[in-house]
Design an enzyme around this catalytic site. Structure first.
Site, short mmCIF file in Angstrom:
data_model
loop_
_atom_site.label_atom_id
_atom_site.label_comp_id
_atom_site.label_asym_id
_atom_site.label_seq_id
_atom_site.Cartn_x
_atom_site.Cartn_y
_atom_site.Cartn_z
N ILE A 476 -4.11 9.00 12.92
CA ILE A 476 -5.33 9.09 12.12
C ILE A 476 -6.53 8.51 12.86
O ILE A 476 -7.58 9.13 12.96
CB ILE A 476 -5.13 8.42 10.75
CG1 ILE A 476 -4.07 9.22 10.00
CG2 ILE A 476 -6.43 8.33 9.97
CD1 ILE A 476 -3.58 8.59 8.75
N LYS A 580 -2.41 2.36 2.02
CA LYS A 580 -2.20 2.26 0.56
C LYS A 580 -1.73 0.89 0.12
O LYS A 580 -1.76 0.57 -1.06
CB LYS A 580 -1.08 3.24 0.14
CG LYS A 580 -1.42 4.68 0.26
CD LYS A 580 -0.29 5.49 -0.34
CE LYS A 580 0.55 6.22 0.66
NZ LYS A 580 0.02 6.80 1.82
N LEU A 614 -8.04 15.22 -0.01
CA LEU A 614 -8.39 15.90 -1.28
C LEU A 614 -9.21 14.96 -2.17
O LEU A 614 -8.94 13.77 -2.23
CB LEU A 614 -7.11 16.30 -2.03
CG LEU A 614 -6.21 17.34 -1.39
CD1 LEU A 614 -4.97 17.57 -2.26
CD2 LEU A 614 -6.96 18.65 -1.19
N GLY A 665 9.04 18.37 10.84
CA GLY A 665 8.25 17.14 10.95
C GLY A 665 7.61 16.71 9.63
O GLY A 665 6.67 15.92 9.64
N GLU A 668 10.04 11.59 6.92
CA GLU A 668 10.25 10.37 7.70
C GLU A 668 11.57 10.54 8.45
O GLU A 668 12.37 11.42 8.09
CB GLU A 668 10.38 9.17 6.73
CG GLU A 668 9.14 8.88 5.91
CD GLU A 668 7.98 8.38 6.76
OE1 GLU A 668 8.23 7.63 7.72
OE2 GLU A 668 6.83 8.78 6.50
N ASP A 679 6.67 6.18 -1.89
CA ASP A 679 5.30 6.48 -1.49
C ASP A 679 4.54 7.16 -2.64
O ASP A 679 3.39 6.84 -2.94
CB ASP A 679 5.38 7.41 -0.27
CG ASP A 679 4.04 7.55 0.40
OD1 ASP A 679 3.47 6.52 0.78
OD2 ASP A 679 3.55 8.70 0.50
N LYS A 683 1.11 5.95 -4.89
CA LYS A 683 -0.08 6.76 -5.20
C LYS A 683 -0.32 6.84 -6.70
O LYS A 683 -1.45 6.72 -7.17
CB LYS A 683 0.09 8.17 -4.62
CG LYS A 683 0.17 8.18 -3.11
CD LYS A 683 0.51 9.56 -2.59
CE LYS A 683 0.69 9.55 -1.08
NZ LYS A 683 1.30 10.75 -0.57
#
Ligand code: ADP
Ligand code: ASP
Ligand code: MG
Length: 818
Positions: A476, A580, A614, A665, A668, A679, A683
Site C-alpha cells: 500500500i 484497522k 469504497l 492470491g 492469507e 478481519d 470491519k
C-alpha cells in the site's frame, strides 16, 4: 526627478555595484540625473558596531579594520580606472585612520557613549558613498559626494535621532540647487545635531534618508533598490512561498515594516505619504521586475490581507491585581513611565475586566522595565493591590496586515483556525481599532510554522502544502508513493494542493527531509541515506520538525504505531490510516482517539479500514451527521469469502474453490485466517461503533462457516484434507440453497445494536444475490432509505484501491486544513 536608494546588499560586492551602475545609467538616459542614496556595504554597519563594542571591552579590532579596508579597496581596484584610484585610496585611508584613532580612544577610555557609537557607524556610509560616487563619476565627472550630516539636521537622540524637517528640507534644496546638473551621491543613515555632531536615523535608516530627500526635492518617485522582488507577502527567508505585492498603501507598508518586514524602514513612509510620493521597492539583481509600489490610491487587490510579518524576539510582561479594577490612571502611569524611559511598547492588551494588562517589549528592555515597574508601583505591590509583574521570554509576534480586513468578516477566525490546527498556542492578541493589523504573541519555536501555516491559509491562489509522514512501505505504501507522484501536477493544478512526503519509515529504515523526499527514487534514498528505524524516534522527529499542516499516514497493519496515535494527535498531527487495529481494539481506545483528535482540531480518517477505497465509512458518517438513523447494516466485507461463495456453484467442490482462491492470491497463507471471519468482524465492529454503538469485539457473534474439524486441523495441508472429508457438509448446504432458488452468502449484520456474522441463504430479491468476483457490498437501511436500501458495491481489496483511498483521505485533510 527620482531618488534611487541602494541598500547594503546592492553595494556589497563588485558584482552588485556593477549592476547598480547599469541601473543608474539607464535612469540617467530615461529621465535625467537621479539623486542616489547609498547604504554601507552589506554587513559593515554590524561590523563597525561590534568593533566599537570590542574596543569598549578592551579587545582588539585590527582584523576587522583590515577586513573593512580590503572590502573597499577590492572594489576600487576592480571598478575604478587605475589613474583615478590613488586619490580615492588616499581619502579612504584618511577615513580608516580616523576610525582607528576613534576606536583607540574608546579602547583607552573603555567607554562607548551612544554619541560615539553613531560616529563610528557613520564611517560605513561615508566610505561606501564616497567610493561609489567616484566609480560612477568616472564617465562624466558629474558626481558630487554629499555627506548627509551636512544637510539632515536632527535632535540629539543618538541611535535614533528625530529629524528637523523644516531646516533639513531647506538645506537639501540649497545643496541640490548649488549642484545643478550634477548627480548627487548621498550617504544614507547619517545626520547631525545642532552642534554638528553625527547622529544616525536608526538601523535601516538609509531608506528614511531617501524619503527625506524625496520630500525636500518633491521627487516624482522614491526607488528603494534591494535584494528581493519588492515587498512580499512574508519574509521570503521564512516563507518560501511568499510572493511580491504589486501595490500597497502607505499604511499597509508601515504596518508590515513595523512588524518586522525589514525590507523598508517604517519612518520612510511618513515624508512620502505627506507629499504623496510613490515608493517603489525593486530588486537590483532582477532589474526588469517591476517590484512593489507603495502609493496613495491603490487598486483593490482582492486579497483579504496583504502580508504577514513578525518580530522574532520579544518579551511580554503581565501585570495582574484587584487594585487595577476600575481605577483610572493605572495604565496611564504605567505607560508614561515606559515612554519616559524610552522603552518601546510593541503591543498592549487589557482584559475587559481590567484585572490584567499584558504588553510586549524588546527583550533588551525587559530587565530595566521590571526594575522600573517595581519602583513606580512599590506601594501597590506592598499592599498587594497588584501582583509582582510576570515576565516571559522566548516569544515572537506574528501580525497579519491589510486594509481589506476592515470590510471582511472571518479574517481573525481564519488566523486562529490556522494557528489552532497546528497546535500553536496564542499568548496574547492585539487588534488595532483601525483593523489594519491583528497581532498575536506566540512561542518563538512556533514562529516559522505559524508564518507558513497562516500564509497557506490566507493566500488561496497558492498551492497549499501538506506535510506527510508515511509509515509502512509494503504494497500500500509503495502504491501510494506511485500515485502521489503520478497525480502531483493534477493536484496542484486542480485542487491547489501540494503534498510533500517529508518522512518515510519501515521496520528497517527511516528518512526525513523537510523540503520533501523525491518520490521518483524514494527506495534508494531510504536505503542509502536512511537511519536505522525506531518508531519512537520517528514520532519525535515528526514533532520536532514542527512543520505546518502535518499528516501521519499509517500504512502498516501493525499494532506498534497505534501505541503512538494519542501522542501524535496531541501534537496536532492528523492521522490517515488503512490500519484497522486502532479502531477495532477496545472501545475506550476508539473513543480516546476521537476525543484527542477533536480536542486538538485535527483529523482522523480511515476510509480504507472497511472495503478499501469504497466510500463506506464516509457514507455512514454523512448519513449520521445529516440526522438519518441507521436501522440496519448488512455487508459482505471480505473479498476472499466473497470470491468463494460467488463461485461455489455447479460441480466445483468447496475444497477446490478455496484452493483456487488461494492460488489466485486472494487468501492469507492459511485461508482459515480469512474464513474464520476475524478481519470481517473488525470491519463490522468499526462500522457499528461509527453508527454509535458502544461495542467490544467479544460482543460480535460470529458463526463459523467451517465445521470444527476444519478449524482444528494442525497444518494448512491438513486443513485442505478436512475440507475434502467434510465435502458433504458444504454440498448439502449448497443443494438446499439451490433447491430454494437461493445462494449462500457469508453476511455481517448490524441490527438493534447487535452485530452477527454468519452464513445465510438469500434469494434473488436480495441485493447480495447477484454479487460477483471478490466484490464487497454493503447495504444501509435507514429512516430515509427504508423502502429500498442504499447500497455501495465494488472491489473492496487490493493495493491500488486501498492506496487510492488513503490518498483521498490525505487530500480530504487538506480540504479541512485551510
Ligand atoms: P537593504 O540592505 O537593501 O536595505 P534589507 O536587508 O534591509 O535590505 O531588507 C531586505 C530584506 O528584507 C530581504 O532580503 C528580506 O529577507 C527581508 N524581508 C523581511 N520581510 C520582508 C517582506 N515582507 N518582503 C520582502 N522582504 C522582506
Ligand atoms: N547601514 C545602516 C544599517 O545597516 C543603514 C541602512 O543600511 O539602511 O542599519
Ligand atoms: Mg534596509
Amino acid at each position: 526627478m527620482k531618488i534611487l536608494k541602494f541598500g547594503g546588499t546592492s553595494v556589497g560586492s563588485v558584482e552588485s555595484i556593477s549592476k547598480l551602475l547599469q541601473i543608474i545609467e539607464k535612469e540617467q538616459k530615461q529621465s535625467g540625473n537621479p539623486v542616489i542614496v547609498l547604504s554601507a556595504m552589506s554587513g559593515v554597519t554590524n561590523l563597525l558596531s561590534s568593533m566599537a563594542d570590542k574596543a569598549a571591552q578592551g579587545g582588539t579590532f585590527s582584523n576587522e579594520l583590515k577586513e573593512l579596508e580590503e572590502r573597499h579597496f577590492d572594489v576600487i581596484k576592480e571598478l575604478l580606472a587605475v589613474p583615478r584610484q590613488n586619490p580615492v585610496f588616499t581619502k579612504l585611508r584618511i577615513l580608516f585612520n580616523e576610525l582607528e584613532d576613534l576606536l583607540q580612544g574608546v579602547l583607552i577610555l573603555r567607554e562607548l557613549t551612544p554619541r560615539t557609537r553613531d560616529l563610528v557607524l557613520s564611517y560605513g556610509e561615508r566610505c561606501s558613498t564616497f567610493m561609489i560616487s567616484k566609480i560612477a563619476g568616472q564617465k562624466s565627472d558629474e558626481d558630487v559626494y554629499v555627506n548627509a550630516a551636512d544637510v539632515i539636521k536632527t535632535d540629539s537622540s543618538f541611535g535614533q535621532a528625530r529629524v528637523n524637517m523644516e531646516l533639513t528640507e531647506l538645506l537639501i534644496r540649497d545643496c541640490y540647487n548649488s549642484n545643478k546638473g550634477k548627480m548627487l551621491f548621498v550617504t544614507g543613515f547619517i545626520a547631525s545635531n545642532d552642534e554638528g555632531r553625527i547622529t544616525t536615523l536608526g538601523r535601516g535608516g538609509s531608506d528614511y534618508t531617501a524619503a527625506i530627500f524625496g520630500s525636500a526635492l518633491n521627487a516624482e518617485e522614491i526607488e528603494i533598490w534591494t535584494d528581493v522582488n519588492g515587498m512580499m507577502t512574508a519574509d521570503p527567508r521564512m516563507v518560501k512561498k511568499a510572493f511580491s505585492l504589486p501595490e500597497l498603501s502607505y499604511t499597509e507598508a508601515m504596518e508590515l515594516s513595523f512588524f518586522g518586514a525589514k525590507v523598508i524602514y517604517p519612518p520612510t513612509m511618513i515624508p512620502a505619504f505627506m507629499k504623496k510620493i510613490p515608493i517603489v521597492i525593486r530588486n537590483t539583481f532582477e532589474p526588469e521586475f517591476p517590484g512593489s509600489v507603495i502609493k496613495h490610491d491603490c487598486e483593490n487587490s482582492g486579497l483579504a490581507i496583504k502580508g504577514i510579518s513578525s518580530i522574532n524576539d520579544i518579551s511580554i510582561i503581565n501585570i495582574e491585581g484587584s487594585g487595577m479594577v476600575g481605577k483610572a490612571g493605572f495604565s496611564g502611569r504605567l505607560f508614561s513611565l515606559l515612554a519616559r524611559e524610552q522603552i518601546n511598547v510593541i503591543l498592549i492588551t487589557q482584559s475587559s475586566s481590567e484585572h490584567s494588562i499584558t504588553f510586549a517589549i524588546h527583550p533588551s528592555d525587559a530587565a530595566r522595565a521590571q526594575h522600573l515597574i517595581g519602583q513606580e508601583f512599590e506601594l501597590e505591590l506592598l499592599a498587594k493591590k497588584i501582583e509582582a509583574p510576570v515576565f516571559e521570554q522566548g516569544l515572537s509576534v506574528l501580525a497579519i496586515v491589510g486594509e481589506n480586513m476592515k470590510q471582511t468578516p472571518g479574517i481573525s477566525g481564519k488566523l486562529f483556525h490556522a494557528l489552532g490546527r497546528n497546535g500553536i498556542n496564542v499568548r496574547a492578541i492585539a487588534q488595532g481599532s483601525s483593523e489594519y493589523n491583528i497581532s498575536v504573541v506566540i512561542s518563538r519555536e512556533d514562529l516559522n510554522k505559524g508564518l507558513n501555516a497562516v500564509h497557506d491559509a490566507f493566500f488561496v491562489e497558492l498551492n497549499k502544502t501538506l506535510h506527510v509522514f508515511c509509515l509502512g512501505t509494503g504494497n500500500i505504501g509503495t502504491t501510494l508513493f506511485k500515485q502521489l507522484l503520478e497525480h502531483k501536477d493534477f493536484l496542484q493544478k486542480h485542487n491547489g494542493i501540494q503534498i510533500k512526503v517529508v518522512g518515510i519509515g519501515n521496520t528497517r529504515k527511516m528518512f526525513f527531509d523537510a523540503e520533501g523526499i523525491e518520490l521518483e527514487n524514494w527506495q534508494d534514498t531510504l536505503q542509502k541515506e536512511g537511519e536505522p528505524a525506531d518508531l519512537s524516534h520517528f514520532v519525535e522527529r515528526m514533532k520536532s520538525m514542527n512543520l505546518p499542516n502535518c499528516i501521519f499516514a499509517d500504512n502498516t497493519a501493525s499494532l506498534k504505531p497505534i501505541e503512538f496515535y494519542h501522542e501524535i494527535f496531541s501534537s496536532n498531527i492528523s492521522i490517515v490510516t488503512c490500519n484497522k487495529i486502532g479502531n477495532s481494539s477496545s472501545f475506550g481506545q476508539y473513543k480516546l482517539f476521537r476525543d484527542t483528535a477533536r480536542l486538538h482540531g485535527v483529523d482522523f480518517f480511515y476510509e480504507t479500514n472497511v472495503g478499501a477505497g469504497l466510500p463506506i465509512v464516509k457514507t455512514l458518517k454523512d448519513l449520521m451527521i445529516s440526522g438519518d438513523r441507521i436501522l440496519s447494516i448488512e455487508a459482505i466485507l471480505s473479498g476472499t469469502i466473497s470470491y468463494i461463495f460467488n463461485n461455489y456453484k455447479g460441480d466445483i467442490t468447496f475444497h477446490d474453490i478455496v484452493k483456487q482462491a488461494q492460488e489466485k492470491g486472494y487468501t492469507e497463507p492459511d485461508p482459515r485466517d480469512d474464513l474464520r471471519g476475524t478481519d470481517f468482524m473488525r470491519k463490522m465492529l468499526i462500522l457499528a461503533r461509527d453508527a454509535g454503538y458502544e461495542l467490544e469485539a467479544a460482543d460480535v457473534e460470529i458463526k463459523s462457516m467451517l465445521p470444527e474439524s476444519c478449524l482444528n486441523a494442525e497444518t494448512v495441508d491438513d486443513f485442505y484434507k478436512t475440507l475434502q472429508a467434510e465435502n458433504s457438509f458444504f454440498e448439502d448446504m449448497k443443494k438446499q440453497a439451490e433447491n430454494e432458488k437461493k445462494v449462500l452468502r457469508y453476511i455481517g449484520k448490524l441490527e438493534n445494536g447487535k452485530v452477527k456474522i454468519g452464513l445465510q441463504m438469500v434469494d434473488d430479491a436480495h441485493p447480495f444475490y447477484a454479487l460477483s468476483g471478490s466484490d464487497n457490498i454493503i447495504s444501509f437501511i435507514t429512516d430515509r432509505y427504508k423502502e429500498r436500501p442504499m447500497v455501495v458495491k465494488g472491489p473492496g481489496a487490493g493495493a491500488e484501491v486501498t492506496a487510492a483511498g488513503v490518498f483521498a483521505d490525505i487530500v480530504h485533510v487538506g480540504a479541512n486544513k485551510f
